[in-house]
Design a protein around this motif. Structure first.
Motif, PDB file in Angstrom:
ATOM      1  N   HIS A 194     -19.763 -45.213   0.961  1.00 52.46           N
ATOM      2  CA  HIS A 194     -18.435 -44.311   0.251  1.00 52.46           C
ATOM      3  C   HIS A 194     -18.482 -43.181   1.186  1.00 52.46           C
ATOM      4  N   SER A 195     -17.698 -42.389   0.427  1.00 52.85           N
ATOM      5  CA  SER A 195     -16.900 -41.322   0.667  1.00 52.85           C
ATOM      6  C   SER A 195     -16.807 -40.420   0.121  1.00 52.85           C
ATOM      7  N   ALA A 196     -16.865 -39.195   0.437  1.00 55.08           N
ATOM      8  CA  ALA A 196     -16.714 -37.471  -0.757  1.00 55.08           C
ATOM      9  C   ALA A 196     -15.870 -36.955   0.087  1.00 55.08           C
ATOM     10  N   ASP A 197     -14.356 -36.583  -2.003  1.00 57.17           N
ATOM     11  CA  ASP A 197     -14.010 -35.595  -1.458  1.00 57.17           C
ATOM     12  C   ASP A 197     -14.199 -34.503  -1.916  1.00 57.17           C
ATOM     13  N   LEU A 198     -14.679 -32.606  -0.320  1.00 58.47           N
ATOM     14  CA  LEU A 198     -16.202 -32.252  -0.947  1.00 58.47           C
ATOM     15  C   LEU A 198     -13.575 -30.549  -1.136  1.00 58.47           C
ATOM     16  N   LYS A 199     -14.506 -30.016  -2.116  1.00 57.54           N
ATOM     17  CA  LYS A 199     -13.802 -29.097  -2.463  1.00 57.54           C
ATOM     18  C   LYS A 199     -15.243 -27.502  -1.156  1.00 57.54           C
ATOM     19  N   VAL A 200     -13.522 -26.608  -1.735  1.00 58.89           N
ATOM     20  CA  VAL A 200     -14.246 -25.281  -0.920  1.00 58.89           C
ATOM     21  C   VAL A 200     -15.867 -25.123  -1.995  1.00 58.89           C
ATOM     22  N   GLY A 201     -16.933 -24.553  -1.148  1.00 57.63           N
ATOM     23  CA  GLY A 201     -18.293 -24.402  -1.141  1.00 57.63           C
ATOM     24  C   GLY A 201     -18.363 -22.998  -1.188  1.00 57.63           C
ATOM     25  N   HIS A 202     -19.503 -22.259  -2.016  1.00 50.73           N
ATOM     26  CA  HIS A 202     -19.791 -20.601  -1.317  1.00 50.73           C
ATOM     27  C   HIS A 202     -21.780 -21.227  -0.330  1.00 50.73           C
ATOM     28  N   SER A 203     -21.577 -22.444   0.055  1.00 51.82           N
ATOM     29  CA  SER A 203     -23.503 -21.890  -0.034  1.00 51.82           C
ATOM     30  C   SER A 203     -23.675 -20.854   0.992  1.00 51.82           C
ATOM     31  N   ALA A 204     -25.201 -20.406   0.935  1.00 49.79           N
ATOM     32  CA  ALA A 204     -24.746 -18.673   1.510  1.00 49.79           C
ATOM     33  C   ALA A 204     -25.756 -19.433   2.996  1.00 49.79           C
TER      34      ALA A 204
END
Length: 341
Positions: free
Chosen positions: A277-287
């Protein structure tokens, strides 16, 4: 009360990827490794997953204002003192055996509960995700009266983890100046045993713990996410998983990247062969966390078994011997030499 899904396990076990995928689901907000927020973000002002410096990120600025009246009001030295006093691997036996929490344990947990509650309110999410991984922190958080804690224990084959710890990886937050920590296979094997055993103790203390094997999760991320969302108490609709796409390893896109379909939504998953599979990732806010937290756009989800070929046989046998009982308990084969391609 903050609903918290804590992702635990030894580093390099895949927790960052699991967090990124869970963070794409509605009702869930991924915060990264909050355990490092105090030093790397508040004090060192490293980069948020969105790319901005922590001090310039609107999302985290709002959380700091709501939780503490501004991050400048956090006594980072006090947090460090409390962490040293209560949140270390050596403290786990005492934390697990305790029938009441000390004042320091509750004070330390309160810093996290305030961040979680503010993040849930600012993001409008039902569940916040902390991928701090540290088993000792999970044992501390179980004493917080204002946290509804559930733990996902992420396990990866100890030999794959050992190989990953030997690799040289630059920390993007440092603008190329620093590298991530590395461990010898023997050291990582001992840590793998200790951290994974600690999550078993946590389950016996009444904390809801769901163990997943990283390899199985990658083999069917759609099913894995459905199970984890159910565990977290977040209902999903079929379209909530549209960011996952099946791949075909034998197809190429115009740019020559393997595994891309022209229209993957028209290919039933049951007919996918040779790929994942692949995933379409949005911008995140991981600290804080693995460099994957900066990834935006298409991310192939493929099992990394390079360790089978690249980890020297002597080191593979060493890790297998040290971790043998727990490898068996988790369903991993002890002898992998015959499985190498």
């Amino acid at each position: 009360m903050a609903q918290v899904l804590f992702l635990g396990g030894l580093g390099r076990s895949g927790t960052t990827l699991v967090e990124r995928l869970l963070g794409e689901l509605p009702g869930m907000c991924a915060l990264g490794e909050v355990v490092h927020l105090w030093q790397r973000d508040i004090r060192d002002d490293e980069r948020c997953g969105c790319g901005d410096r922590f001090s310039a990120c609107p999302f985290w600025t709002k959380i700091g204002d709501r939780a503490f009246g501004g991050w400048s009001n956090v006594d980072v030295d006090r947090v460090h003192h409390l962490r040293e006093s209560v949140e270390r691997t050596r403290h786990i036996p005492r934390l697990a055996a305790a029938t009441t929490a000390t004042a320091e344990v509750r004070e330390y947990a309160s810093f996290y509960s305030r961040v979680y509650a503010a993040a849930a309110e600012i993001s409008g999410s039902d569940v916040v995700i902390d991928s701090s991984k540290h088993s000792a922190l999970a044992h501390v958080l179980r004493w917080a009266d204002d946290i509804d804690l559930k733990v996902v224990h992420v396990v990866r084959d100890a030999r794959g983890v050992a190989y990953s710890w030997t690799k040289k990886v630059t920390r993007p937050e440092s603008d190329g100046a620093d590298e991530m920590t590395r461990y010898s296979p023997g050291r990582s094997a001992l840590l793998w045993n200790a951290h994974n055993a600690a999550f078993g103790l946590l389950a016996r203390r009444g904390v809801p713990v769901r163990r997943i094997r990283y390899e199985e999760f990658l083999a069917d991320p759609r099913a894995g996410l459905i199970r984890l969302a159910d565990f977290a108490g977040v209902p999903l609709r079929p379209e909530d998983l549209d960011f996952l796409r099946p791949e075909r390893a034998d197809l190429q896109d115009p740019a020559g990247l393997p595994g891309t379909l022209q229209d993957p939504t028209k290919l039933p998953e049951t007919t996918v062969s040779g790929g994942g599979h692949s995933a379409d990732l949005k911008v995140g806010h991981s600290a804080a966390g693995n460099p994957m937290r900066f990834t935006v756009g298409r991310l192939p989800l493929r099992h990394d078994d390079a360790w089978v070929r690249a980890l020297p046989s002597s080191q593979r046998r060493l890790v297998g011997a040290v971790c043998g009982p727990m490898l068996r308990a988790y369903g991993y084969p002890i002898n992998v030499a015959s499985e190498a391609p």
